[in-house]
Every structure is written in structure tokens, then in C-alpha cells.
Scaffold this motif. Structure first.
Motif, PDB file in Angstrom:
ATOM      1  N   GLN A 171       0.818  -1.214   0.000  1.00 59.28           N
ATOM      2  CA  GLN A 171       0.000   0.000   0.000  1.00 59.28           C
ATOM      3  C   GLN A 171       0.852   1.264   0.000  1.00 59.28           C
ATOM      4  O   GLN A 171       0.392   2.330  -0.414  1.00 59.28           O
ATOM      5  N   ASN A 172       2.104   1.139   0.452  1.00 60.00           N
ATOM      6  CA  ASN A 172       2.994   2.301   0.478  1.00 60.00           C
ATOM      7  C   ASN A 172       3.312   2.825  -0.921  1.00 60.00           C
ATOM      8  O   ASN A 172       3.676   3.999  -1.081  1.00 60.00           O
ATOM      9  N   PHE A 173       3.227   1.957  -1.943  1.00 60.05           N
ATOM     10  CA  PHE A 173       3.527   2.394  -3.306  1.00 60.05           C
ATOM     11  C   PHE A 173       2.439   1.953  -4.288  1.00 60.05           C
ATOM     12  O   PHE A 173       2.690   1.816  -5.478  1.00 60.05           O
ATOM     13  N   ASP A 174       1.222   1.732  -3.766  1.00 60.39           N
ATOM     14  CA  ASP A 174       0.070   1.368  -4.583  1.00 60.39           C
ATOM     15  C   ASP A 174       0.345   0.096  -5.395  1.00 60.39           C
ATOM     16  O   ASP A 174      -0.025  -0.008  -6.561  1.00 60.39           O
ATOM     17  N   GLY A 175       0.981  -0.871  -4.759  1.00 61.48           N
ATOM     18  CA  GLY A 175       1.327  -2.122  -5.433  1.00 61.48           C
ATOM     19  C   GLY A 175       0.161  -3.102  -5.480  1.00 61.48           C
ATOM     20  O   GLY A 175      -0.699  -3.112  -4.593  1.00 61.48           O
ATOM     21  N   LEU A 176       0.140  -3.914  -6.513  1.00 66.69           N
ATOM     22  CA  LEU A 176      -0.887  -4.935  -6.690  1.00 66.69           C
ATOM     23  C   LEU A 176      -0.302  -6.304  -6.356  1.00 66.69           C
ATOM     24  O   LEU A 176       0.702  -6.722  -6.940  1.00 66.69           O
ATOM     25  N   GLY A 227      -5.702  -2.731   0.891  1.00 70.11           N
ATOM     26  CA  GLY A 227      -4.765  -3.036  -0.179  1.00 70.11           C
ATOM     27  C   GLY A 227      -5.502  -3.548  -1.408  1.00 70.11           C
ATOM     28  O   GLY A 227      -6.733  -3.549  -1.472  1.00 70.11           O
ATOM     29  N   LYS A 228      -4.712  -3.962  -2.413  1.00 64.93           N
ATOM     30  CA  LYS A 228      -5.270  -4.434  -3.675  1.00 64.93           C
ATOM     31  C   LYS A 228      -4.809  -5.867  -3.929  1.00 64.93           C
ATOM     32  O   LYS A 228      -3.597  -6.149  -3.907  1.00 64.93           O
ATOM     33  N   LEU A 229      -5.777  -6.744  -4.178  1.00 61.32           N
ATOM     34  CA  LEU A 229      -5.487  -8.163  -4.386  1.00 61.32           C
ATOM     35  C   LEU A 229      -6.057  -8.610  -5.719  1.00 61.32           C
ATOM     36  O   LEU A 229      -7.226  -8.366  -6.024  1.00 61.32           O
ATOM     37  N   HIS A 230      -5.233  -9.293  -6.506  1.00 64.59           N
ATOM     38  CA  HIS A 230      -5.701  -9.908  -7.753  1.00 64.59           C
ATOM     39  C   HIS A 230      -5.566 -11.422  -7.633  1.00 64.59           C
ATOM     40  O   HIS A 230      -4.502 -11.926  -7.263  1.00 64.59           O
TER      41      HIS A 230
END
Length: 417
Positions: A171-176, A227-230
Motif C-alpha cells: 500500500q505504500n507504493f500502490d502495489g498490486l 490493499g489491492k489483491l488480484h
């Protein structure tokens, strides 16, 4: 370079010309004009093809090329040329190379090898060092060198705390973050879908439960961390429902499905053809119906080929010893074109994956970059080895009847037909 496309039916819901047949003038990679008819006064190169349709360039978010380390399966050069001729102007390449793409040096090597092609390559970085699910890899460094997401290809994150920390850190660098949906304590040594056919054929079963339990766990962790999860390549009806419920809660979760899991069932196993050995395994018609409905309802975001070249020494062997995987770039469109609604299919290959992986979107209108896929949706044929452009020939669609032929792409100021 100036190029004139004649009588092309535009398939792009983001374009003001959606479902209209137009001439398109392109100069130096930019769309200059879109009109009913454009006279070729400058004697420009013309593209005039039978039943020509065009869309935004397709993006496959799960491709394996082998290089570095497994060049006998596929090189980056041949892989990108195959992708272009199959309609893909962008591919995300999995980190299952040797060495594993778990650091900035390997990411930089892959990107440098991919310069100058019509098809753009976007590396996926390994989430953990050497994809061993023990220590988090250099995620931030890899992102700075071009990695667009992080996951261990076909390897589940067994340590729940590792996934929790990864989601928090990214989340610190908008990572997926990508998490492969399989609980190995249940999957064990399963080869095919655990159902009547696995029992009938005496093949070790890989139950749907293994996928569904892992997804349920991952969604609980995502709800806790944000966060972002795929979730790549889901394959069961219950998986669709789990992700649908999570999206209703507002969780930032996305998912994909492979082309073969949308059209082929475990009835394909009857001949013990090792090309049908894929992960996740082929499931049932009930699962296929749920997956297609999930696509139509927007629960499933992306379709991938899950293109995975395997050399003959590791594929044309006894079923239990064969490696999992099929190539799929060349056959994706023809396999799905008459199964999935056209607008849904194109969106799942264009705008949807680009939004999720934060890749530039170029819609078909004046002033935009020409990033286009050219195809004929009505051409029917039998898919044979002659249609395979990949170095490895392990296609699950061999000798299947397909409908829809790709002409090629226009991208990066290059034309591949």
C-alpha cells in the motif's frame, strides 16, 4: 509512417464510433482521422481486409516466455512476435524464469530484451524470493524498474501472515499483490478435477475445495489489511460467488479466468492427452456456466490465455509425469469469440486489465495512439499445429474447431499482419 485502414468495424465501448464501420488514417502512430470514407490522396499504405474489425489492442495478463533460463520453451523475441500475430499489443510476463524474476536486475534484463517490438512487455515480479513463499522479495525496487504486480506463478502463499504483510507493505507504493488460489494441503498431488471422471480414469483428484478455501482465506486477510489483491485464474462456481460477495463489501479484489476454463470440461481427459493437464484443472459444465455468468455480471474482470510453453520432453510423457500448462495466445480469440458476448470479451482483454494493472488506455478516437487489434470474427477453421507460432506446441485446443481469426496488430508505430 502513414497508414490508411479501410472499412473497419470498430469495437470499442469507450469510443464514439463503437459498432460503426469507418476508415481510419494513422500517421506516426497517432490516429489522425476517423471518417466514413477517406480518399487516399497521398498514396499511403492501405489495409483492406475481409470483414475487418478492430478494437483497442488486447492485453494478456498471464504469459510465460521462458527466457531467461528456459529458452528452449520460448524466447522473449519469438514470444512477442507470436503475441503480436495473435492480436496482443501488450503482455504481462510471469516471473517463473531461471533465475526467478525476484529482483530489479532480472526485471531490467527482461525489459531490455523486449525493446523495439510492436507488443509491449510488462514484467510481473515474484512476490517472494525465488518464489519459495518464505521471504518477501524486493517489491519496491522491482516496481521502480518496471514490474507492474507481484505474485508467485502457480505457487500459493501458504503462510497467511506473509500475505498479510505483503498487502500492508504494498500500500505504500500502490502495489498490486497476486495470490494463486490453491490450498496445497488439500490439493496435494492432484492432477485433474476431483469428480466422476477422475475416479473413472484413475487419476488423482484436485478438488474445487482447494481453490475455494484459499480464496476465502485471502479475502479475509484482504478485509483485515485493505490493499489491492488480484486472484489469477479462478475455475469454480463457488469461487465466483466468493469474489462477488467480497466486491459487494467494497474490497479491492479483482480476478481472471483462463480461456480454456471457459470452454473445456474434464470430459477432455478421456484420451489421456497431456495437453489437457493444466492448473487450475478443467472443471465441469456447471463451473463453466458460472464463470461465463461471472464475466457477464462483471464479477470476473479479465480473460487470459495463461500461455505456458512446455518443451516436448516435459509434456509428451505419461500423464502423471507431464508438467502443467498449455500455450494459448494463438487460440484465445477463436476459442471464445462465439462463446462470450463480443463487448464483454473485448472489455476483458482491453480496458479491464489495463485499469487493474495501471497501464495506459488508448481508445479509438482522433488524437489517441494507434494501439489496435485487427480481426475477423466470422472465419471458422480447425486449429492445427500449422497455426501455432510458439516454439513449444503444447496446445489444449489442437484439432478443435474455432471461429474468429486474428489479422494482427498496429502498435508502437509498427504494423504486424
Amino acid at each position: 509512417m502513414t497508414l490508411l485502414i479501410k472499412s473497419a468495424t470498430i469495437i470499442d465501448k469507450t469510443s464514439p464510433f463503437h459498432n460503426q464501420t469507418k476508415d481510419i488514417l494513422i500517421e506516426n502512430g497517432i490516429i489522425l482521422k476517423i471518417e466514413n470514407s477517406i480518399e487516399n490522396k497521398g498514396n499511403f499504405e492501405e489495409i483492406q481486409l475481409d470483414n475487418l474489425h478492430i478494437s483497442q489492442g488486447w492485453f494478456d495478463t498471464s504469459v510465460c516466455f521462458g527466457e531467461p533460463g528456459f529458452e528452449e520453451r520460448e524466447t522473449i523475441e519469438n514470444g512477442l512476435n507470436t503475441a503480436a500475430k495473435s492480436g496482443f499489443t501488450a503482455v504481462a510476463v510471469n516471473p517463473n524464469t531461471s533465475p526467478v524474476a525476484d529482483n530489479k536486475a532480472t526485471i531490467e534484463f527482461i525489459k531490455n530484451k523486449a525493446c523495439g517490438f510492436a507488443t509491449s512487455l510488462y514484467p510481473l515480479g515474484s512476490l517472494t524470493k525465488n518464489s519459495e513463499s518464505e521471504d518477501i522479495a524486493e517489491l519496491f525496487d522491482m516496481k521502480n524498474y518496471g514490474a507492474i504486480a507481484f505474485g508467485d506463478y502457480k505457487k500459493p502463499i501458504s503462510n497467511a501472515n506473509l500475505l498479510k504483510i505483503s498487502l500492508q507493505y504494498a500500500q505504500n507504493f500502490d502495489g498490486l499483490i497476486m495470490s494463486y488460489p490453491q490450498d496445497n494441503s488439500i490439493a496435494r498431488n492432484g492432477l485433474v478435477n476431483e469428480e466422476k471422471n477422475s475416479t473413472r480414469l484413475g487419476l488423482k483428484g484436485l478438488p474445487a475445495l482447494a481453490e475455494e478455501m484459499q480464496i476465502a482465506r485471502d479475502l479475509f486477510i484482504l478485509e483485515y489489511t485493505s490493499g489491492k489483491l488480484h486472484i489469477p485464474s479462478i475455475s469454480t462456481a463457488k469461487s465466483v460467488q466468493l469474489i462477488k460477495d467480497a466486491k459487494k463489501k467494497g474490497l479491492q479484489v479483482t480476478c481472471s479466468v483462463t480461456a480454456h476454463n471457459l470452454v473445456l470440461t474434464d470430459d477432455e481427459l478421456m484420451d489421456f492427452d497431456s495437453n489437457t493437464k493444466v492448473l487450475p484443472p478443467l472443471r465441469t459444465s456447471k463451473d463453466i456456466n458460472a464463470l461465463i455468468k461471472g464475466l457477464n455480471d462483471g464479477v470476473i474482470d479479465i480473460i487470459t490465455s495463461d500461455h505456458n510453453p512446455i518443451d516436448i520432453e516435459h509434456k509428451k510423457v505419461e500423464y502423471s509425469n507431464a508438467k502443467f500448462g498449455t500455450i494459448g495466445l494463438e487460440s484465445l480469440f477463436g476459442a471464445l469469440n462465439k462463446v462470450i458476448d463480443t463487448d464483454v470479451l473485448i472489455a476483458s482483454l482491453t480496458t479491464n486489465p489495463r485499469k487493474i494493472f495501471n497501464i495506459e488506455i488508448n481508445c479509438i478516437k482522433v488524437g489517441e495512439k494507434a494501439d489496435l487489434t485487427l480481426f475477423n470474427p466470422d472465419d471458422a477453421y480447425t486449429f492445427t499445429e500449422a497455426h501455432i507460432l510458439s516454439t513449444s506446441k503444447n496446445s489444449i485446443f489442437l484439432n478443435k474447431k474455432l471461429t474468429g481469426r486474428v489479422y494482427g496488430v498496429i502498435a508502437n508505430n509498427k504494423t504486424i499482419l
